[in-house]
Each structure stands twice: as structure tokens, then as C-alpha cells.
Design a protein around this motif. Sequence first.
Motif, PDB file in Angstrom:
ATOM      1  N   ILE A  16     103.725  34.331 101.931  1.00  0.00           N
ATOM      2  CA  ILE A  16     102.893  35.333 101.840  1.00  0.00           C
ATOM      3  C   ILE A  16     103.318  36.465 102.852  1.00  0.00           C
ATOM      4  CG2 ILE A  16     100.562  35.913 102.608  1.00  0.00           C
ATOM      5  CD1 ILE A  16     100.078  32.760 102.163  1.00  0.00           C
ATOM      6  N   LEU A  17     103.896  36.365 103.987  1.00  0.00           N
ATOM      7  CA  LEU A  17     104.105  37.577 104.954  1.00  0.00           C
ATOM      8  C   LEU A  17     105.648  38.322 104.361  1.00  0.00           C
ATOM      9  CD1 LEU A  17     104.314  35.695 108.430  1.00  0.00           C
ATOM     10  CD2 LEU A  17     102.609  37.514 107.641  1.00  0.00           C
ATOM     11  N   LEU A  18     106.435  37.630 103.756  1.00  0.00           N
ATOM     12  CA  LEU A  18     107.314  38.440 103.017  1.00  0.00           C
ATOM     13  C   LEU A  18     106.801  39.305 101.966  1.00  0.00           C
ATOM     14  CD1 LEU A  18     110.385  38.976 102.498  1.00  0.00           C
ATOM     15  CD2 LEU A  18     110.621  37.165 101.070  1.00  0.00           C
ATOM     16  N   GLY A  19     105.775  38.896 101.218  1.00  0.00           N
ATOM     17  CA  GLY A  19     105.148  39.450 100.143  1.00  0.00           C
ATOM     18  C   GLY A  19     104.501  40.759 100.582  1.00  0.00           C
ATOM     19  N   ILE A  26     107.588  49.235 100.494  1.00  0.00           N
ATOM     20  CA  ILE A  26     107.942  50.010  99.189  1.00  0.00           C
ATOM     21  C   ILE A  26     107.811  51.412  99.131  1.00  0.00           C
ATOM     22  CG2 ILE A  26     107.053  50.424  96.638  1.00  0.00           C
ATOM     23  CD1 ILE A  26     106.495  47.260  96.665  1.00  0.00           C
ATOM     24  N   PRO A  27     106.416  52.024  99.865  1.00  0.00           N
ATOM     25  CA  PRO A  27     106.229  53.636  99.749  1.00  0.00           C
ATOM     26  C   PRO A  27     107.422  54.196 100.903  1.00  0.00           C
ATOM     27  CG  PRO A  27     104.194  52.651 100.009  1.00  0.00           C
ATOM     28  CD  PRO A  27     105.239  51.508 100.220  1.00  0.00           C
ATOM     29  N   TYR A  28     107.981  53.377 101.651  1.00  0.00           N
ATOM     30  CA  TYR A  28     109.091  54.011 102.489  1.00  0.00           C
ATOM     31  C   TYR A  28     110.375  53.829 101.888  1.00  0.00           C
ATOM     32  CZ  TYR A  28     105.067  53.908 105.948  1.00  0.00           C
ATOM     33  OH  TYR A  28     104.012  54.155 106.526  1.00  0.00           O
ATOM     34  N   ARG A  48     106.055  46.296  93.235  1.00  0.00           N
ATOM     35  CA  ARG A  48     104.778  45.958  93.694  1.00  0.00           C
ATOM     36  C   ARG A  48     104.360  44.533  92.975  1.00  0.00           C
ATOM     37  NH1 ARG A  48     102.695  48.954  97.247  1.00  0.00           N
ATOM     38  NH2 ARG A  48     102.952  51.158  97.107  1.00  0.00           N
ATOM     39  N   ILE A  49     104.839  44.462  91.648  1.00  0.00           N
ATOM     40  CA  ILE A  49     104.401  43.355  90.927  1.00  0.00           C
ATOM     41  C   ILE A  49     104.991  42.051  91.436  1.00  0.00           C
ATOM     42  CG2 ILE A  49     104.629  41.979  88.691  1.00  0.00           C
ATOM     43  CD1 ILE A  49     104.494  44.952  87.553  1.00  0.00           C
ATOM     44  N   LEU A  50     106.298  42.130  91.799  1.00  0.00           N
ATOM     45  CA  LEU A  50     107.089  41.040  92.603  1.00  0.00           C
ATOM     46  C   LEU A  50     106.299  40.704  93.944  1.00  0.00           C
ATOM     47  CD1 LEU A  50     110.768  41.993  91.501  1.00  0.00           C
ATOM     48  CD2 LEU A  50     109.120  40.396  90.752  1.00  0.00           C
ATOM     49  N   LEU A  56     100.606  35.735  96.006  1.00  0.00           N
ATOM     50  CA  LEU A  56     100.194  34.681  95.074  1.00  0.00           C
ATOM     51  C   LEU A  56     100.860  33.195  95.154  1.00  0.00           C
ATOM     52  CD1 LEU A  56      98.867  36.596  92.227  1.00  0.00           C
ATOM     53  CD2 LEU A  56      97.617  36.037  93.937  1.00  0.00           C
ATOM     54  N   ALA A  57     102.225  33.303  95.225  1.00  0.00           N
ATOM     55  CA  ALA A  57     102.853  32.032  94.991  1.00  0.00           C
ATOM     56  C   ALA A  57     102.756  31.574  96.521  1.00  0.00           C
ATOM     57  CB  ALA A  57     104.285  32.297  94.848  1.00  0.00           C
ATOM     58  N   GLY A  58     102.642  32.299  97.475  1.00  0.00           N
ATOM     59  CA  GLY A  58     102.692  31.654  98.939  1.00  0.00           C
ATOM     60  C   GLY A  58     101.250  31.030  99.062  1.00  0.00           C
TER      61      GLY A  58
END
Length: 160
Positions: A16-19, A26-28, A48-50, A56-58
Motif C-alpha cells: 500500500i505504501l509503495l502504491g 509521478i508528477p515529479y 497511475r493505473i499501476l 488495491l492489491a495491498g
Amino acid sequence: MEKHQTGNLIDSIATILLGFIIWFMIPYQIVIPSSLAQVAVNPQLIPRILAVVLILAGVFHLLSCFRHKERSIVNEGKQEDGAIIRLLLGMIAIFAYVALMPILGFVLATILDILCFIYLLGQPKWYISLPVAVIASVIIWVIFYQLLNVPLPTGFLGFI
């Protein structure tokens, strides 16, 4: 809390934290050119999808940790025969895929890689594996090359 439950809990929270880290980075890391500022499909879409899939997997894994306290995802130290060999062969298949893609092209290299992983996961029936690999490769090619306009290696065949 048992050792395997603690490990699963840590895995879930880390995922979850990695997501979230990926989402906020991403913006940076991926700058959108001004010509694509108003386009829905921009370079930030797939990351963003990944990131959402990771979150969600977490979350689902975290929920399963609390729902199935009596069952362990870990096989209590027992290792299936050949698991390490299959893991190493899978890693070799990934490196071979990356190395062969410029030579064979995206579609052919992807078909071979999917066939390899289907075999490693225990489905050696070619009449099932081959159509699945071909259809999956073509669908991935259509999504990325045709719909998202992502250039993919064509290899020595020159067309796909």
C-alpha cells in the motif's frame, strides 16, 4: 499474532505504501508536455493505473490477513520441489525477453515469454498455452501500439 501473519501484514502495508509513493512521485518524475496537457491518455496514465493496482492489491491482501487468521499463505517452511528452479528459470525468462525483444520484435518475444511462464506455472498443454499466448500478446500489442501509440520493437520481421 503469529509470525506468518505478521509477515503478511507487513507485506500488505508495504505494498500500500509503495502504491502511494509511486502515485505521489509521478508528477515529479513524469513531466507532461504542454501539447498533451489536455489529453486524457498522457504519459502519467499507465504509472497511475499501476499505482492504484498496487494500493488495491495491498488493501485486499490486508483484508485477507484479518479474514483468514487460521490459514497461512506461507507453507510453514516447506518448499515445493523445484520451486527455486522455477523461480530461477522465470528470472532467466525475463532477462531473455528483454534481450530478445529488439531482435524478435514485441509480439513474437511476448508470445515466447508467455509460453515460458505458462509452462513454469504448470500448464504444459500446447493446445491451450499457444492460443492464450498469441491472443494475450496481440491484445497487449493492440492496446499499446494501436490505442496508446506506444512504439514497440518490430524485430527482424518488421511489421509486428
